[in-house]
Scaffold this motif. Structure first.
Motif, PDB file in Angstrom:
ATOM      1  N   VAL A 272    -117.060   3.301  15.935  1.00 27.44           N
ATOM      2  CA  VAL A 272    -118.369   3.844  15.582  1.00 27.44           C
ATOM      3  C   VAL A 272    -119.164   2.781  14.837  1.00 27.44           C
ATOM      4  CG1 VAL A 272    -119.601   5.661  14.337  1.00 27.44           C
ATOM      5  CG2 VAL A 272    -117.387   6.153  15.408  1.00 27.44           C
ATOM      6  N   GLY A 273    -120.359   2.456  15.334  1.00 27.30           N
ATOM      7  CA  GLY A 273    -121.208   1.493  14.648  1.00 27.30           C
ATOM      8  C   GLY A 273    -121.751   2.068  13.357  1.00 27.30           C
ATOM      9  N   THR A 274    -121.700   1.301  12.270  1.00 28.86           N
ATOM     10  CA  THR A 274    -122.205   1.783  10.983  1.00 28.86           C
ATOM     11  C   THR A 274    -123.493   1.036  10.631  1.00 28.86           C
ATOM     12  OG1 THR A 274    -120.689   0.247   9.862  1.00 28.86           O
ATOM     13  CG2 THR A 274    -119.941   2.511  10.179  1.00 28.86           C
ATOM     14  N   LEU A 275    -123.439   0.023   9.761  1.00 29.96           N
ATOM     15  CA  LEU A 275    -124.618  -0.754   9.393  1.00 29.96           C
ATOM     16  C   LEU A 275    -124.329  -2.244   9.507  1.00 29.96           C
ATOM     17  CD1 LEU A 275    -125.969   1.098   6.202  1.00 29.96           C
ATOM     18  CD2 LEU A 275    -126.944   1.137   8.512  1.00 29.96           C
ATOM     19  N   ASN A 276    -125.383  -3.026   9.759  1.00 28.16           N
ATOM     20  CA  ASN A 276    -125.298  -4.484   9.766  1.00 28.16           C
ATOM     21  C   ASN A 276    -124.228  -5.009  10.712  1.00 28.16           C
ATOM     22  OD1 ASN A 276    -127.287  -4.535   7.694  1.00 28.16           O
ATOM     23  ND2 ASN A 276    -125.672  -4.160   6.177  1.00 28.16           N
ATOM     24  N   GLY A 277    -124.056  -4.319  11.849  1.00 28.77           N
ATOM     25  CA  GLY A 277    -123.086  -4.772  12.831  1.00 28.77           C
ATOM     26  C   GLY A 277    -121.666  -4.402  12.518  1.00 28.77           C
ATOM     27  N   ASP A 278    -121.422  -3.697  11.419  1.00 27.65           N
ATOM     28  CA  ASP A 278    -120.076  -3.266  11.086  1.00 27.65           C
ATOM     29  C   ASP A 278    -119.702  -2.019  11.878  1.00 27.65           C
ATOM     30  OD1 ASP A 278    -119.804  -5.310   9.243  1.00 27.65           O
ATOM     31  OD2 ASP A 278    -120.586  -4.088   7.588  1.00 27.65           O
ATOM     32  N   SER A 279    -118.430  -1.677  11.858  1.00 31.40           N
ATOM     33  CA  SER A 279    -117.964  -0.492  12.578  1.00 31.40           C
ATOM     34  C   SER A 279    -116.731   0.066  11.898  1.00 31.40           C
ATOM     35  CB  SER A 279    -117.654  -0.819  14.038  1.00 31.40           C
ATOM     36  OG  SER A 279    -116.560  -1.727  14.128  1.00 31.40           O
ATOM     37  N   GLU A 280    -116.455   1.335  12.205  1.00 32.17           N
ATOM     38  CA  GLU A 280    -115.254   2.005  11.720  1.00 32.17           C
ATOM     39  C   GLU A 280    -114.635   2.783  12.870  1.00 32.17           C
ATOM     40  OE1 GLU A 280    -115.664   4.384   8.241  1.00 32.17           O
ATOM     41  OE2 GLU A 280    -116.957   2.947   7.205  1.00 32.17           O
ATOM     42  N   LEU A 281    -113.347   3.079  12.734  1.00 31.43           N
ATOM     43  CA  LEU A 281    -112.666   3.897  13.726  1.00 31.43           C
ATOM     44  C   LEU A 281    -112.905   5.362  13.421  1.00 31.43           C
ATOM     45  CD1 LEU A 281    -110.691   4.204  16.131  1.00 31.43           C
ATOM     46  CD2 LEU A 281    -108.832   4.253  14.448  1.00 31.43           C
ATOM     47  N   GLY A 282    -113.403   6.106  14.401  1.00 33.63           N
ATOM     48  CA  GLY A 282    -113.559   7.539  14.274  1.00 33.63           C
ATOM     49  C   GLY A 282    -112.538   8.253  15.137  1.00 33.63           C
ATOM     50  N   ALA A 283    -111.950   9.312  14.619  1.00 36.17           N
ATOM     51  CA  ALA A 283    -110.919  10.044  15.364  1.00 36.17           C
ATOM     52  C   ALA A 283    -111.171  11.539  15.273  1.00 36.17           C
ATOM     53  CB  ALA A 283    -109.532   9.718  14.821  1.00 36.17           C
ATOM     54  N   ALA A 284    -110.777  12.260  16.310  1.00 36.80           N
ATOM     55  CA  ALA A 284    -110.950  13.713  16.352  1.00 36.80           C
ATOM     56  C   ALA A 284    -109.787  14.340  17.096  1.00 36.80           C
ATOM     57  CB  ALA A 284    -112.274  14.085  17.027  1.00 36.80           C
ATOM     58  N   VAL A 285    -109.554  15.620  16.820  1.00 37.40           N
ATOM     59  CA  VAL A 285    -108.503  16.367  17.501  1.00 37.40           C
ATOM     60  C   VAL A 285    -109.105  17.639  18.077  1.00 37.40           C
ATOM     61  CG1 VAL A 285    -107.814  17.539  15.374  1.00 37.40           C
ATOM     62  CG2 VAL A 285    -106.189  17.355  17.272  1.00 37.40           C
ATOM     63  N   SER A 286    -108.645  18.026  19.256  1.00 35.30           N
ATOM     64  CA  SER A 286    -109.179  19.196  19.955  1.00 35.30           C
ATOM     65  C   SER A 286    -108.039  20.077  20.454  1.00 35.30           C
ATOM     66  CB  SER A 286    -110.029  18.755  21.154  1.00 35.30           C
ATOM     67  OG  SER A 286    -110.308  19.835  22.018  1.00 35.30           O
ATOM     68  N   LEU A 287    -108.248  21.384  20.345  1.00 37.71           N
ATOM     69  CA  LEU A 287    -107.334  22.368  20.918  1.00 37.71           C
ATOM     70  C   LEU A 287    -108.126  23.258  21.864  1.00 37.71           C
ATOM     71  CD1 LEU A 287    -105.386  23.474  17.706  1.00 37.71           C
ATOM     72  CD2 LEU A 287    -104.457  22.132  19.605  1.00 37.71           C
ATOM     73  N   ALA A 288    -107.591  23.505  23.032  1.00 41.32           N
ATOM     74  CA  ALA A 288    -108.251  24.379  24.006  1.00 41.32           C
ATOM     75  C   ALA A 288    -107.209  25.313  24.618  1.00 41.32           C
ATOM     76  CB  ALA A 288    -108.928  23.561  25.104  1.00 41.32           C
ATOM     77  N   SER A 289    -107.643  26.516  24.948  1.00 39.05           N
ATOM     78  CA  SER A 289    -106.717  27.479  25.539  1.00 39.05           C
ATOM     79  C   SER A 289    -107.460  28.385  26.497  1.00 39.05           C
ATOM     80  CB  SER A 289    -106.041  28.323  24.450  1.00 39.05           C
ATOM     81  OG  SER A 289    -107.017  29.042  23.697  1.00 39.05           O
ATOM     82  N   LYS A 290    -106.720  28.891  27.478  1.00 37.52           N
ATOM     83  CA  LYS A 290    -107.277  29.871  28.410  1.00 37.52           C
ATOM     84  C   LYS A 290    -106.181  30.878  28.740  1.00 37.52           C
ATOM     85  CE  LYS A 290    -110.434  30.270  32.300  1.00 37.52           C
ATOM     86  NZ  LYS A 290    -111.236  29.515  33.294  1.00 37.52           N
ATOM     87  N   PHE A 291    -106.545  32.158  28.663  1.00 44.81           N
ATOM     88  CA  PHE A 291    -105.587  33.228  28.885  1.00 44.81           C
ATOM     89  C   PHE A 291    -106.013  34.043  30.108  1.00 44.81           C
ATOM     90  CE2 PHE A 291    -105.746  32.199  24.410  1.00 44.81           C
ATOM     91  CZ  PHE A 291    -104.401  32.012  24.099  1.00 44.81           C
ATOM     92  N   SER A 292    -105.081  34.236  31.020  1.00 40.60           N
ATOM     93  CA  SER A 292    -105.333  35.023  32.226  1.00 40.60           C
ATOM     94  C   SER A 292    -104.815  36.442  31.993  1.00 40.60           C
ATOM     95  CB  SER A 292    -104.630  34.383  33.427  1.00 40.60           C
ATOM     96  OG  SER A 292    -104.837  35.142  34.587  1.00 40.60           O
ATOM     97  N   LEU A 293    -105.745  37.400  31.966  1.00 40.07           N
ATOM     98  CA  LEU A 293    -105.404  38.796  31.665  1.00 40.07           C
ATOM     99  C   LEU A 293    -105.849  39.681  32.823  1.00 40.07           C
ATOM    100  CD1 LEU A 293    -106.743  38.707  27.998  1.00 40.07           C
ATOM    101  CD2 LEU A 293    -104.388  38.304  28.754  1.00 40.07           C
TER     102      LEU A 293
END
Length: 357
Positions: A200-221
């Protein structure tokens, strides 16, 4: 994953699966033509300003699949186009072709321009809606502006998928990365866990690592399908479509005015019920909350609600109506696909007819 299932996933945002036309085999390669013709009328009722009605057939698209086997390897090529490129000739009804997908698959490896890893971690488990600019709202794949990076590399096997894709940050030293695992049960239920990382670009050409987690589900009823998703993390606003500066397509900001990465958190819930063999209905809600937003953004949380009915007049022909409401301006509207246009906060009603081939 067989051909029809794969095409259905590719076109899940169109609210229906697709059956391709068999063009035959040539020199050991099978060719299939697919796509649909869709006509729509959209009545816009913004919270501020006048109502507007517009019609279009620009979502219509076609694709060509070539696949075969050589030296024990399964090969596939896929290319798809629609008509969402503007042609500046002064005509409101003349539009150019836009490349949606162009990829090659070799066994478990796929590379080219196609859906990103976030999409594959959530979209197959989501309910389907008609809204061209709304699928995935509330998930890590909610931003259609960057849903197909110019280059994606997928490796998928036994439910695991590792993705490297063209980074959104122009000066990134490495690709955006997604790892996911999807479990499908014999009862028709499915669960997906995904982890993302990007520079992820921050300021003055610097950057940091950004991380995310996702959960998804689908139920057949039985005749009902229930979908639930949630995600949280830094560096995902541009893919989710909501960040510090609200929704600005590919310019959605993952950092605040001080250049510090912000956290976004999203969730969605949807239910689809098959009332008869021809009629189905869907309710869906999605939202994304930014840890902080710019002073020009009135709300730190984007919310979108959708309800539709789809009637399958024949297996290839669908008629539908969809009601939708959102609390903030977001991606370009179907009424005017120009770089400066937005889908204003407020309500929309769409009626449509789609012929699939």
């Amino acid at each position: 994953m067989n051909k029809k299932t794969y095409l259905a996933i590719l076109l899940s945002s169109a609210a229906t699966s697709v059956s391709a036309v068999d063009l035959g085999e040539f020199n050991g390669t099978q060719f299939d033509l697919g796509g649909y013709v869709k006509v729509e009328g959209v009545h816009n009722m913004p919270d501020v300003g006048d109502n507007q009605f517009s019609g279009s057939a620009r979502q219509s698209r076609f694709n060509l699949t070539a696949q075969g086997e050589e030296n024990g390897h399964k090969l596939k090529g896929f290319i798809e186009a629609d008509f969402w490129d503007n042609v500046n000739d002064g005509s409101d009804s003349t539009f150019g072709l836009r490349l949606r997908h162009a990829f090659i698959s070799v066994d478990n490896l796929t590379f080219g321009q196609t859906w990103n890893g976030q999409f594959f971690a959530t979209a197959p488990l989501d309910v389907r809606i008609i809204n061209f600019w709304g699928p995935g709202a509330g998930t890590i794949a909610g931003n259609g502006a960057v849903v197909r990076p110019e280059l994606v590399v997928h490796y998928a096997k036994n439910g695991f998928r590792l993705t490297l894709q063209d980074p959104i940050y122009d000066d990134a030293a490495y690709p955006d990365m997604i790892g996911s695992y999807t479990l499908r049960t014999d009862g028709g239920h499915a669960f997906s866990l995904a982890v993302t990382g990007r520079e992820v670009g921050t300021l003055n050409g610097d950057s940091e690592l950004g991380a995310a987690v996702s959960l998804a589900s689908k139920f057949s009823l039985g005749q009902t399908a229930l979908s639930l998703t949630a995600y949280t993390g830094e560096g995902q606003a541009v893919y989710a479509g909501w960040g510090f500066n609200g929704s600005r397509g590919a310019s959605t900001s993952d950092v605040n005015s001080a250049g510090e990465p912000i956290t976004t958190t999203g969730l969605s819930a949807g239910v689809t019920h098959q009332f008869t063999s021809k009629l189905r209905g869907t309710l869906r809600y999605g939202q994304v909350k930014a840890e902080e937003v710019d002073a020009s953004v009135s709300d730190d949380t984007f919310k979108m609600a959708t309800a539709n009915l789809i009637y399958s007049y024949t297996p290839s022909l669908d008629f539908g109506i969809e009601l939708r409401d959102q609390n903030a301006a977001t991606l370009p509207s179907a009424a005017n696909f120009a770089s400066s246009s937005v889908r204003d906060e407020g309500r929309q009603v769409e009626i449509m007819a789609m012929y699939k081939f």
